[in-house]
Structure formats: C-alpha cells, structure tokens
Design a protein around this motif. Structure first.
Motif, PDB file in Angstrom:
ATOM      1  N   THR A   1      22.221  80.494  63.530  1.00 27.13           N
ATOM      2  CA  THR A   1      22.790  79.453  62.744  1.00 27.13           C
ATOM      3  C   THR A   1      24.234  79.379  63.412  1.00 27.13           C
ATOM      4  O   THR A   1      25.196  79.077  62.800  1.00 27.13           O
ATOM      5  N   ASP A   2      24.249  80.077  64.468  1.00 26.44           N
ATOM      6  CA  ASP A   2      25.541  79.918  65.475  1.00 26.44           C
ATOM      7  C   ASP A   2      26.078  78.459  65.669  1.00 26.44           C
ATOM      8  O   ASP A   2      25.074  77.832  65.905  1.00 26.44           O
ATOM      9  N   PHE A   3      27.208  78.284  65.634  1.00 26.33           N
ATOM     10  CA  PHE A   3      27.865  77.084  65.818  1.00 26.33           C
ATOM     11  C   PHE A   3      27.329  76.665  67.336  1.00 26.33           C
ATOM     12  O   PHE A   3      26.982  75.157  67.512  1.00 26.33           O
TER      13      PHE A   3
ATOM     14  N   ASN B   1      33.788  79.123  56.321  1.00 24.44           N
ATOM     15  CA  ASN B   1      33.650  80.249  56.756  1.00 24.44           C
ATOM     16  C   ASN B   1      33.087  81.207  55.654  1.00 24.44           C
ATOM     17  O   ASN B   1      32.095  82.115  56.028  1.00 24.44           O
TER      18      ASN B   1
ATOM     19  N   THR C   1      29.202  80.851  55.989  1.00 19.86           N
ATOM     20  CA  THR C   1      29.165  81.327  57.177  1.00 19.86           C
ATOM     21  C   THR C   1      28.637  82.974  56.985  1.00 19.86           C
ATOM     22  O   THR C   1      27.570  83.425  57.390  1.00 19.86           O
TER      23      THR C   1
ATOM     24  N   ARG D   1      25.851  83.533  54.825  1.00 19.09           N
ATOM     25  CA  ARG D   1      24.363  83.236  55.569  1.00 19.09           C
ATOM     26  C   ARG D   1      24.077  84.486  56.631  1.00 19.09           C
ATOM     27  O   ARG D   1      22.855  84.741  56.777  1.00 19.09           O
TER      28      ARG D   1
ATOM     29  N   TYR E   1      27.877  70.717  60.603  1.00 17.60           N
ATOM     30  CA  TYR E   1      27.439  72.268  60.791  1.00 17.60           C
ATOM     31  C   TYR E   1      27.081  72.950  59.659  1.00 17.60           C
ATOM     32  O   TYR E   1      25.918  73.586  59.750  1.00 17.60           O
ATOM     33  N   ASP E   2      28.119  73.136  58.830  1.00 17.03           N
ATOM     34  CA  ASP E   2      27.798  73.943  57.609  1.00 17.03           C
ATOM     35  C   ASP E   2      26.549  73.452  56.775  1.00 17.03           C
ATOM     36  O   ASP E   2      25.569  74.211  56.329  1.00 17.03           O
TER      37      ASP E   2
ATOM     38  N   ALA F   1      23.427  74.553  58.907  1.00 17.41           N
ATOM     39  CA  ALA F   1      23.230  75.976  58.910  1.00 17.41           C
ATOM     40  C   ALA F   1      22.572  76.282  57.718  1.00 17.41           C
ATOM     41  O   ALA F   1      21.726  77.226  57.608  1.00 17.41           O
TER      42      ALA F   1
END
Length: 181
Positions: free
Chosen positions: A161-163, A138, A141, A144, A12-13, A16
């Motif tokens: 870029t939400d999970f 985190n 995030t 970002r 995910y990171d 994103a």
C-alpha cells in the motif's frame, strides 16, 4: 498543502484502505478475529480502529464550531460505534467502512484552499485543518502497516500500500508520463 494535494492524499488513503480490506477478505472468520497480541488484538480490531479514526476526524472537521469538549464527546461516541464487538464479521466491517468512505469522499471533494487554512482546537492548541487531515492519513498508514504484519503472522498475503504503488497504478503511464485526466 493545497486542496489538490489533500484530494490526492485521500484518494491514496481510500485506495490503500480498500487494498487492505480486499486482502483481509481472504481470511476466514477465525483468522480475521484471532488475537495476535498486537496493539489491537486482531486484523478486525485494527481495521475497525482505522475506520473509527477516520470517522472521528471527519465528524470533527464537519462541525461548524468544533471545540475541545466536542472532541471528547466524539471519542465516547467513536468507542461505542466502533467497538470491535459491534462489528463482529468482515461483512459488518466492510459495510461500516463504506459508510465512512462515502462521507469522507463528499467532504474531501468539497474542501477549499481557504478551508484547509482554518484553525481547529486540538489538545492545548489550534491546528490547521490541512495538518489534521495529513495526520489522519498518516495514522491510517501506520495501522495498515500493522495489518500487513498480522497478515504475515496468519500466513496470508499482505498487500503493498505504498504511495508510489498507488501512483504507478493510478496516475502514471508505464513510461513515466503523467496520465491525462
């Protein structure tokens, strides 16, 4: 968190981060480096901060015997390697990002559940590697989100870029069933 959770978090990171880079690529050089008065002056400076944060943690985690002193030395190295003036253009930032991402993929793919339990020196205590890895994701995030705000200030299109967006684009079929991997 186990290794599967960490690997998903870092997938995910990377997704994103790449979405943010893709959005930033639409900016011209002046917009990319324009001082917008935030914690980090520009989109470039904020993206470089994200990359530098990912680099310093990755480098620290890979050390055979990490220490408080080593982390201080790594901060000095990070500040030199990831000084925004050293990465003046989008192309330079993207190249540096790809270097860090490649190393990160190798490390995350090699993580074991046992390694995630390893205690590492941090500030005045010891912290599990798994928790430090969660912290790093985190941190990225958070920044970002700052880039998204800056993109709006520049009248450019920020990206989601939400999970959950990542999950829908990468893991689930439209009907909600988990894709067969």
């Amino acid at each position: 968190m186990n290794k599967d959770d960490i690997q998903l978090l870092y997938e995910y990171d990377r997704w994103a981060n790449n979405k943010v880079l893709q959005a930033a690529s639409a900016l011209n050089a002046e917009e990319f480096t324009r001082d917008l008065g935030g914690s980090f002056r520009s989109v470039r400076d904020t993206v470089v901060h994200i990359i530098g944060g990912e680099w310093i943690w990755l480098t620290y985690w890979k050390q055979p015997s990490p220490s408080f002193a080593m982390l201080a030395d790594l901060r000095t190295r990070r500040d030199a390697l990831f000084n925004p003036d050293v990465l003046p253009s989008f192309a330079a930032v993207q190249l540096k990002w790809m270097e860090v991402e490649k190393e990160q993929i190798e490390f995350v793919n090699g993580v074991t559940n046992e390694l995630l339990e390893k205690m590492l020196p941090f500030r005045t205590t010891q912290v599990k590697l798994a928790h430090l890895m969660q912290h790093m994701a985190n941190h990225s995030t958070y920044h970002r989100g700052q880039v998204s705000l800056m993109m709006r200030q520049l009248h450019a299109n920020p990206v989601a870029t939400d999970f959950h967006v990542f999950l829908m684009e990468n893991l689930y079929e439209p009907a909600g069933a988990l894709r067969v991997q």
